[in-house]
Design a protein around this motif. Structure first.
Motif, PDB file in Angstrom:
ATOM      1  N   GLU A  30      12.550   6.808  88.819  1.00  0.00           N
ATOM      2  CA  GLU A  30      11.372   5.966  88.543  1.00  0.00           C
ATOM      3  C   GLU A  30      10.226   6.743  87.900  1.00  0.00           C
ATOM      4  N   GLN A  38       0.790   4.262  80.967  1.00  0.00           N
ATOM      5  CA  GLN A  38       0.533   2.876  81.379  1.00  0.00           C
ATOM      6  C   GLN A  38       1.504   2.455  82.477  1.00  0.00           C
ATOM      7  N   TYR A  39       2.748   2.885  82.352  1.00  0.00           N
ATOM      8  CA  TYR A  39       3.744   2.584  83.382  1.00  0.00           C
ATOM      9  C   TYR A  39       3.362   3.227  84.713  1.00  0.00           C
ATOM     10  N   ARG A  49      13.053   2.242  79.137  1.00  0.00           N
ATOM     11  CA  ARG A  49      13.538   2.060  80.516  1.00  0.00           C
ATOM     12  C   ARG A  49      13.595   3.398  81.228  1.00  0.00           C
ATOM     13  N   ASN A  50      13.673   3.315  82.574  1.00  0.00           N
ATOM     14  CA  ASN A  50      13.887   4.517  83.364  1.00  0.00           C
ATOM     15  C   ASN A  50      15.251   5.106  83.037  1.00  0.00           C
ATOM     16  N   ARG A  63       2.972   4.836  76.635  1.00  0.00           N
ATOM     17  CA  ARG A  63       3.735   3.870  77.429  1.00  0.00           C
ATOM     18  C   ARG A  63       4.001   4.401  78.837  1.00  0.00           C
ATOM     19  N   TYR A  64       4.299   5.678  78.924  1.00  0.00           N
ATOM     20  CA  TYR A  64       4.592   6.293  80.225  1.00  0.00           C
ATOM     21  C   TYR A  64       3.361   6.276  81.129  1.00  0.00           C
ATOM     22  N   CYS A  99      -0.053  -4.554  84.945  1.00  0.00           N
ATOM     23  CA  CYS A  99       0.896  -4.346  86.047  1.00  0.00           C
ATOM     24  C   CYS A  99       1.214  -5.674  86.740  1.00  0.00           C
ATOM     25  N   CYS A 112       1.051   1.487  87.044  1.00  0.00           N
ATOM     26  CA  CYS A 112       1.603   0.361  87.802  1.00  0.00           C
ATOM     27  C   CYS A 112       2.298   0.814  89.098  1.00  0.00           C
ATOM     28  N   LEU A 137      11.086   8.098  81.795  1.00  0.00           N
ATOM     29  CA  LEU A 137      11.071   6.988  80.843  1.00  0.00           C
ATOM     30  C   LEU A 137      11.806   7.419  79.578  1.00  0.00           C
TER      31      LEU A 137
END
Length: 201
Positions: free
Chosen positions: A73, A139-140, A32-33, A136-137, A201, A143, A76
């Motif tokens: 935002e 890929q995030y 999560r953020n 993961r970051y 996304c 989005c 992560l």
């Protein structure tokens, strides 16, 4: 007086039961953020990781709070059973190359994210967590529709790590911290609709 002891034992058992219940209800692994409430945990992990190697932290506690307040935002955190085990903090940047100002600046709404720090708790190193979190970051970030690229600086021994994640070298960094010199690296986040549609996304 005769019933006081059993009641005390029952109360202790009840508290122990509640603690076990809380443990069981925490997600085993969560991304999560980060928020300003996470700042102290972030700084403790960062300080232990970097001071032992270079003698310097990429971010002070005040700077961690600054970025987690302005641009949560672009961060992560990886939590296991509620405990922070690894994190990344980024901020917005509006120029082609990173400069000294980028170390303490967030420019909102720009197409570039500056990754300030990636750090893993000392008990969780050598497990591939840094690579997983970075993947993961990235890929995030794909989005977030306004972003097109990520920039970072690292010491020479970390260049292969970021190469494996898809970063490309931009050359020697314009930034220096004390006696340390860095390489600047760039990751393209694409931005084409097809790529974003197929990135989850």
């Amino acid at each position: 007086p005769l019933s006081a002891k059993p009641l005390k034992v029952d109360a202790l058992k009840h508290r122990s039961y509640l603690r076990r219940q809380r443990r069981h209800t925490l997600p085993a692994s969560e991304f999560r953020n980060l928020t300003p409430q996470d700042a102290i945990s972030v700084f403790e992990i960062e300080r232990e990781a970097f001071v032992s190697v270079s003698g310097l932290c990429p971010l002070t506690l005040d700077e961690v709070l600054h970025f987690l307040s302005l641009c949560p935002e672009l961060s992560l955190g990886w939590f296991e059973e509620g405990q922070l085990v690894a994190f990344i903090i980024g901020s917005g940047w509006d120029k082609e190359r990173l400069s000294q100002d980028a170390l303490t600046t967030h420019v909102a709404g720009t197409p570039t994210v500056h990754i300030h720090v990636l750090s893993v708790h000392r008990h969780c190193r050598q497990q591939g967590k840094g690579s997983i979190l970075l993947w993961r970051y990235l890929q995030y970030l794909r989005c977030l529709p306004w972003l097109r690229r990520a920039l970072l600086i690292c010491e020479e021994f970390l260049v292969p790590f970021y190469h494996k994640a898809g970063f490309k070298e931009k050359g020697p960094s314009l930034i220096s911290v004390g006696h340390l010199r860095f390489t600047e690296m760039e990751y393209s986040l694409g931005g084409r609709a097809f790529e974003r549609r197929n990135s989850g996304c």
